[in-house]
Scaffold this motif. Structure first.
Motif, PDB file in Angstrom:
ATOM      1  N   ALA A 427       2.214  -3.444  -0.064  1.00 24.05           N
ATOM      2  CA  ALA A 427       0.940  -4.126   0.185  1.00 24.05           C
ATOM      3  C   ALA A 427       0.476  -3.901   1.611  1.00 24.05           C
ATOM      4  N   TRP A 428       1.422  -3.895   2.548  1.00 22.57           N
ATOM      5  CA  TRP A 428       1.052  -3.663   3.943  1.00 22.57           C
ATOM      6  C   TRP A 428       0.424  -2.289   4.122  1.00 22.57           C
ATOM      7  N   ALA A 429       1.007  -1.258   3.476  1.00 28.68           N
ATOM      8  CA  ALA A 429       0.479   0.099   3.610  1.00 28.68           C
ATOM      9  C   ALA A 429      -0.944   0.188   3.052  1.00 28.68           C
ATOM     10  N   VAL A 430      -1.181  -0.470   1.915  1.00 30.39           N
ATOM     11  CA  VAL A 430      -2.533  -0.451   1.330  1.00 30.39           C
ATOM     12  C   VAL A 430      -3.508  -1.204   2.221  1.00 30.39           C
ATOM     13  N   SER A 431      -3.032  -2.279   2.882  1.00 28.41           N
ATOM     14  CA  SER A 431      -3.917  -3.096   3.721  1.00 28.41           C
ATOM     15  C   SER A 431      -4.454  -2.334   4.925  1.00 28.41           C
ATOM     16  N   LEU A 432      -3.772  -1.269   5.326  1.00 28.69           N
ATOM     17  CA  LEU A 432      -4.269  -0.461   6.437  1.00 28.69           C
ATOM     18  C   LEU A 432      -5.603   0.192   6.112  1.00 28.69           C
ATOM     19  N   PHE A 433      -5.836   0.388   4.808  1.00 23.01           N
ATOM     20  CA  PHE A 433      -7.057   1.062   4.371  1.00 23.01           C
ATOM     21  C   PHE A 433      -8.023   0.123   3.641  1.00 23.01           C
ATOM     22  N   ASP A 434      -7.457  -0.875   2.933  1.00 18.24           N
ATOM     23  CA  ASP A 434      -8.314  -1.762   2.152  1.00 18.24           C
ATOM     24  C   ASP A 434      -7.599  -3.105   1.993  1.00 18.24           C
ATOM     25  N   GLU A 435      -7.958  -4.085   2.822  1.00 15.97           N
ATOM     26  CA  GLU A 435      -7.277  -5.382   2.793  1.00 15.97           C
ATOM     27  C   GLU A 435      -7.531  -6.122   1.484  1.00 15.97           C
ATOM     28  N   ALA A 436      -8.719  -5.990   0.937  1.00 14.57           N
ATOM     29  CA  ALA A 436      -9.031  -6.671  -0.319  1.00 14.57           C
ATOM     30  C   ALA A 436      -8.159  -6.138  -1.450  1.00 14.57           C
ATOM     31  N   ALA A 437      -7.981  -4.830  -1.485  1.00 20.46           N
ATOM     32  CA  ALA A 437      -7.135  -4.233  -2.517  1.00 20.46           C
ATOM     33  C   ALA A 437      -5.688  -4.673  -2.353  1.00 20.46           C
ATOM     34  N   ALA A 438      -5.247  -4.799  -1.125  1.00 18.03           N
ATOM     35  CA  ALA A 438      -3.874  -5.234  -0.863  1.00 18.03           C
ATOM     36  C   ALA A 438      -3.655  -6.660  -1.354  1.00 18.03           C
ATOM     37  N   ASP A 439      -4.638  -7.525  -1.144  1.00 18.66           N
ATOM     38  CA  ASP A 439      -4.519  -8.924  -1.582  1.00 18.66           C
ATOM     39  C   ASP A 439      -4.438  -9.034  -3.099  1.00 18.66           C
ATOM     40  N   GLY A 440      -5.017  -8.073  -3.798  1.00 18.85           N
ATOM     41  CA  GLY A 440      -5.008  -8.113  -5.253  1.00 18.85           C
ATOM     42  C   GLY A 440      -3.821  -7.435  -5.896  1.00 18.85           C
TER      43      GLY A 440
END
Length: 491
Positions: A427-440
């Motif tokens: 989730a942290w890696a995805v949050s670098l590019f898209d925080e909303a996607a990481a939260d989901g």
């Protein structure tokens, strides 16, 4: 300030140049030709362990959380050093290795060696980058220069003297850096107490709690508390940065005694930031951030000359951590990744590879530090990510002949996988590019409580399960004898 830092830098570089005269082989470069006596081992391990987070972060954490803020610094890391003395130092030094993956190769085979090296190198580089960034910020603020210039200048200095001087140069500069740290912190504590604004009698009972509570007053869970203790105690037990220091000892006995000395120095001088945090909170002092607690307090109470001395102590703490980390990365990359492929290299070529890899590690750390924001999440896991399985395999391998190659690999992969998930890296890696996607993302990608201790228990279970299959002949084992199992300390 800038002139004082300049003089300090010149002295560091001069020490490295002098030490380079005695570096003629790979053993000279990575373990200083095993020349270290008790004082050199003890002070060097202490200086390596006593990083910026000890000097800066501990005071603010203790001011906010009471004694609970000191579970890592100074208490957890002191216990870790005692653990090194009791369980690692004597037998690893007696095994005549240069890195801990060297021993894993002797005990379990090359696949275990390479796996441990691959798990160790990335987080070590990230840790070095975080220290570089902290140093750049301190130099920038105290010398009134831009962060980019401060970061570049600091990186050039550290990379240069580490590349040239090897472990001997690092250890000699550690002696200087350790002395500066001890003096700087002692001076600050004396000045604060002499000012009359701070008193131990004003420390309130609630500051002496070991339990952290949330904003609503609910205490943390037992699993979270146990994890907080175990990360510094067990997560850093297999840190090559400290291991390389006692592997440079003249004997196994000196290696062990040096770790005990380092633990004593750590608890004594690590208690100074602890006392400052307690005293400052009791006196009502507030800082703009946790990490700036001690520097802001020092700026208010110290004379300009004494303030420079303390900032020199903090910079020293960072220097001694970064140079050791870069050399540890270089040693593992050279010894455990390159040499198994390029066998029978002559000593001059090994030395060239060692220095080249130190330079490369420094450049990578600088590149990550210069990016700034992208390292924040990984810094939190750099001290323990992947170490659960390494610790299990190394400790069992050192002290018994139980389990073979597949058992070690099972522990290494299990520990790494659960650390990866437990710290929420997906989730942290995805949050670098898209925080909303990481939260989901699914809950299992977001991390979970007690991740480190769960990783340790799972790695141990995996080791035992596979070792039993090896024992019964269901799985092929590989190497089975422990090269260090017979290296028992006298008495």
């Amino acid at each position: 300030m800038i002139y004082a830092l300049g003089a300090y830098i010149i002295l560091q570089f001069a020490i490295a140049l002098w030490a380079s005269r005695y570096v003629n082989s790979e053993a000279d470069y990575f373990v200083a030709g095993r020349r270290f006596g008790l004082l050199m081992v003890g002070v060097s391990v202490f200086a390596t362990w006593f990083g910026a987070e000890t000097v800066m972060g501990a005071s603010g954490a203790i001011a906010d959380e009471g004694l609970a803020g000191g579970r890592a610094d100074p208490f957890g890391y002191t216990i870790c050093l005692i653990g090194m003395a009791l369980f690692l130092a004597y037998k690893l030094r007696a095994a005549e290795v240069m890195t801990f993956p060297d021993f894993l190769e002797q005990r379990f085979g090359q696949r275990a060696e390479i796996t441990a090296a691959i798990l160790t190198i990335p987080t070590s580089i990230i840790w070095a980058s975080a220290q570089l960034l902290a140093m750049g910020q301190i130099i920038s603020e105290t010398a009134a220069i831009s962060l980019n210039i401060a970061l570049f200048g600091g990186a050039v200095l550290i990379i240069a003297y580490t590349t040239i001087g090897g472990l001997l140069g690092d250890a000699l500069t550690d002696m200087l850096q350790g002395a500066v740290m001890m003096i700087g912190l002692t001076v600050l504590l004396i000045v604060l107490l002499a000012s009359g604004d701070f008193s131990f009698a004003e420390i309130r009972p609630e500051q002496l709690t070991w339990v952290v509570s949330d904003e609503e007053g609910n205490p943390e869970s037992w699993l979270s508390a146990l994890d907080t203790w175990m990360v510094p105690i067990l997560g850093s037990l297999v840190a090559q940065e400290a291991i390389s220091r006692f592997l440079g000892a003249k004997s196994a006995s000196i290696a062990r005694k040096g770790c005990f000395l380092a633990a004593g120095l750590y608890i004594v001088f690590g208690s100074i930031p602890l006392m400052i945090g307690l005293l400052g909170h009791a006196a009502g002092f507030e800082a703009s951030s946790t990490d700036s607690y001690l520097p802001e307090l020092a700026r208010q109470y110290l004379s300009p000359a004494m303030y420079i001395l303390l900032m020199g102590a903090i910079v020293s703490a960072i220097l001694s951590t970064v140079d050791t980390t870069l050399l540890a990365v270089s040693a593992i990359a050279s010894r455990n990744l390159i040499e198994p492929i390029a066998r029978d290299l002559p000593e001059p070529r090994k030395l060239m590879f060692g220095r080249s890899l130190t330079l490369l590690a420094g450049l990578l750390a600088y590149g990550i530090a210069a990016s700034g924001e992208t390292i924040k999440g990984l810094v939190e896991i750099a001290s323990s990510f992947g170490s659960a399985g390494i610790m299990v395999a190394l400790l069992i391998g050192l002290h018994s002949g139980y389990g073979r190659e597949r058992a070690a690999l099972a522990a290494l992969f299990t520990g790494a996988a659960l650390s990866f998930l437990g710290y929420g890296v997906p989730a942290w890696a995805v949050s670098l590019f898209d925080e909303a996607a990481a939260d989901g993302m699914p809950a299992w990608t977001q991390g979970f409580e007690g991740s480190f201790i769960i990783s340790v228990v799972s790695a141990l279970a995996a080791y035992v399960a596979v070792a039993e299959l090896e024992k019964r002949g269901i799985l092929e084992g590989g190497k089975k004898e422990s090269p260090a199992a017979s290296y028992d300390a006298p008495g």
